[in-house]
Write a protein that holds these residues in place. Structure first.
Motif, PDB file in Angstrom:
ATOM      1  N   ARG A  20       0.813  -1.217   0.000  1.00 30.31           N
ATOM      2  CA  ARG A  20       0.000   0.000   0.000  1.00 30.31           C
ATOM      3  C   ARG A  20       0.847   1.269   0.000  1.00 30.31           C
ATOM      4  N   SER A  21       1.946   1.261   0.738  1.00 30.69           N
ATOM      5  CA  SER A  21       2.794   2.450   0.751  1.00 30.69           C
ATOM      6  C   SER A  21       3.488   2.634  -0.595  1.00 30.69           C
ATOM      7  N   GLN A  22       3.906   1.536  -1.238  1.00 31.87           N
ATOM      8  CA  GLN A  22       4.513   1.664  -2.558  1.00 31.87           C
ATOM      9  C   GLN A  22       3.522   2.260  -3.550  1.00 31.87           C
ATOM     10  N   GLN A  23       2.284   1.786  -3.536  1.00 30.47           N
ATOM     11  CA  GLN A  23       1.263   2.315  -4.445  1.00 30.47           C
ATOM     12  C   GLN A  23       1.025   3.797  -4.187  1.00 30.47           C
ATOM     13  N   ALA A  24       0.932   4.194  -2.915  1.00 34.10           N
ATOM     14  CA  ALA A  24       0.685   5.590  -2.571  1.00 34.10           C
ATOM     15  C   ALA A  24       1.853   6.479  -2.998  1.00 34.10           C
ATOM     16  N   ILE A  25       3.080   6.011  -2.797  1.00 30.64           N
ATOM     17  CA  ILE A  25       4.259   6.782  -3.196  1.00 30.64           C
ATOM     18  C   ILE A  25       4.310   6.922  -4.711  1.00 30.64           C
ATOM     19  N   GLU A  26       4.068   5.829  -5.437  1.00 35.29           N
ATOM     20  CA  GLU A  26       4.082   5.883  -6.908  1.00 35.29           C
ATOM     21  C   GLU A  26       3.042   6.867  -7.422  1.00 35.29           C
ATOM     22  N   GLN A  27       1.836   6.848  -6.860  1.00 38.51           N
ATOM     23  CA  GLN A  27       0.780   7.776  -7.283  1.00 38.51           C
ATOM     24  C   GLN A  27       1.156   9.223  -6.970  1.00 38.51           C
ATOM     25  N   ALA A  28       1.733   9.465  -5.789  1.00 37.55           N
ATOM     26  CA  ALA A  28       2.120  10.821  -5.406  1.00 37.55           C
ATOM     27  C   ALA A  28       3.230  11.355  -6.303  1.00 37.55           C
ATOM     28  N   VAL A  29       4.188  10.509  -6.654  1.00 39.39           N
ATOM     29  CA  VAL A  29       5.282  10.928  -7.540  1.00 39.39           C
ATOM     30  C   VAL A  29       4.740  11.215  -8.940  1.00 39.39           C
ATOM     31  N   THR A  30       3.888  10.339  -9.451  1.00 42.14           N
ATOM     32  CA  THR A  30       3.291  10.558 -10.772  1.00 42.14           C
ATOM     33  C   THR A  30       2.536  11.875 -10.822  1.00 42.14           C
ATOM     34  N   ALA A  32       2.959  14.539  -8.793  1.00 42.07           N
ATOM     35  CA  ALA A  32       3.903  15.645  -8.638  1.00 42.07           C
ATOM     36  C   ALA A  32       4.660  15.912  -9.937  1.00 42.07           C
ATOM     37  N   LEU A  33       5.008  14.853 -10.661  1.00 44.98           N
ATOM     38  CA  LEU A  33       5.662  15.033 -11.964  1.00 44.98           C
ATOM     39  C   LEU A  33       4.719  15.712 -12.952  1.00 44.98           C
ATOM     40  N   ALA A  34       3.475  15.270 -12.997  1.00 44.26           N
ATOM     41  CA  ALA A  34       2.495  15.841 -13.923  1.00 44.26           C
ATOM     42  C   ALA A  34       2.222  17.310 -13.605  1.00 44.26           C
ATOM     43  N   GLU A  35       2.268  17.669 -12.330  1.00 45.27           N
ATOM     44  CA  GLU A  35       2.003  19.052 -11.907  1.00 45.27           C
ATOM     45  C   GLU A  35       3.255  19.917 -11.945  1.00 45.27           C
ATOM     46  N   GLY A  36       4.394  19.331 -12.282  1.00 43.48           N
ATOM     47  CA  GLY A  36       5.630  20.090 -12.373  1.00 43.48           C
ATOM     48  C   GLY A  36       6.300  20.365 -11.032  1.00 43.48           C
ATOM     49  N   GLU A  42      15.132  13.859  -8.798  1.00 39.40           N
ATOM     50  CA  GLU A  42      15.326  14.097  -7.370  1.00 39.40           C
ATOM     51  C   GLU A  42      15.618  12.817  -6.591  1.00 39.40           C
ATOM     52  N   SER A  43      16.151  13.040  -5.403  1.00 41.28           N
ATOM     53  CA  SER A  43      16.270  12.014  -4.388  1.00 41.28           C
ATOM     54  C   SER A  43      15.474  12.547  -3.193  1.00 41.28           C
ATOM     55  N   LEU A  44      14.429  11.841  -2.826  1.00 41.77           N
ATOM     56  CA  LEU A  44      13.503  12.334  -1.812  1.00 41.77           C
ATOM     57  C   LEU A  44      13.718  11.621  -0.478  1.00 41.77           C
ATOM     58  N   PRO A  45      14.045  12.364   0.578  1.00 40.84           N
ATOM     59  CA  PRO A  45      14.181  11.735   1.888  1.00 40.84           C
ATOM     60  C   PRO A  45      12.829  11.186   2.345  1.00 40.84           C
ATOM     61  N   GLU A  62      14.790   5.454   8.115  1.00 39.38           N
ATOM     62  CA  GLU A  62      14.958   6.546   7.166  1.00 39.38           C
ATOM     63  C   GLU A  62      15.712   6.069   5.945  1.00 39.38           C
ATOM     64  N   GLY A  63      15.415   6.684   4.819  1.00 40.48           N
ATOM     65  CA  GLY A  63      16.092   6.365   3.580  1.00 40.48           C
ATOM     66  C   GLY A  63      15.731   7.372   2.519  1.00 40.48           C
ATOM     67  N   ASP A  64      16.124   7.109   1.317  1.00 41.62           N
ATOM     68  CA  ASP A  64      15.847   8.000   0.196  1.00 41.62           C
ATOM     69  C   ASP A  64      15.102   7.248  -0.899  1.00 41.62           C
ATOM     70  N   ILE A  65      14.211   7.953  -1.557  1.00 39.13           N
ATOM     71  CA  ILE A  65      13.537   7.450  -2.744  1.00 39.13           C
ATOM     72  C   ILE A  65      14.140   8.205  -3.911  1.00 39.13           C
ATOM     73  N   THR A  66      14.859   7.500  -4.743  1.00 42.68           N
ATOM     74  CA  THR A  66      15.595   8.134  -5.838  1.00 42.68           C
ATOM     75  C   THR A  66      14.832   7.942  -7.139  1.00 42.68           C
ATOM     76  N   LEU A  67      14.615   9.031  -7.850  1.00 40.40           N
ATOM     77  CA  LEU A  67      13.823   8.983  -9.074  1.00 40.40           C
ATOM     78  C   LEU A  67      14.672   8.710 -10.306  1.00 40.40           C
ATOM     79  N   GLU A  68      15.964   8.942 -10.218  1.00 42.09           N
ATOM     80  CA  GLU A  68      16.824   8.668 -11.381  1.00 42.09           C
ATOM     81  C   GLU A  68      18.129   8.076 -10.931  1.00 42.09           C
TER      82      GLU A  68
END
Length: 68
Positions: A20-30, A32-36, A42-45, A62-68
């Motif tokens: 569930r957290s992976q799905q929520a994070i993926e949706q939030a990133v998608t 945020a990308l669409a809204e600019g 980014e690397s998101l803490p 704690e960790g980082d979510i890296t987009l690239e």
């Protein structure tokens, strides 16, 4: 205490949290990308907290979510 039931219930909870957290994070990133709001490089803490009522257990990871 039934160890098998105990361990299964922990695994079930953690699997549910993970999926569930992976799905929520993926949706939030998608979104945020669409809204600019994110560029896509980014690397998101991030942090995750685990608390269990009835126990003096309060863990934070704690960790980082890296987009690239």
């Amino acid at each position: 205490m039934n160890d098998e039931i105990f361990h299964q219930s922990i695994r079930k909870l953690l699997k549910n949290v993970g999926v569930r957290s992976q799905q929520a994070i993926e949706q939030a990133v998608t979104k945020a990308l669409a809204e600019g709001r994110l560029q896509g490089d980014e690397s998101l803490p991030a942090s995750v907290r685990v608390q269990v009522a009835g126990l003096e257990l309060d863990l934070e990871f704690e960790g980082d979510i890296t987009l690239e």
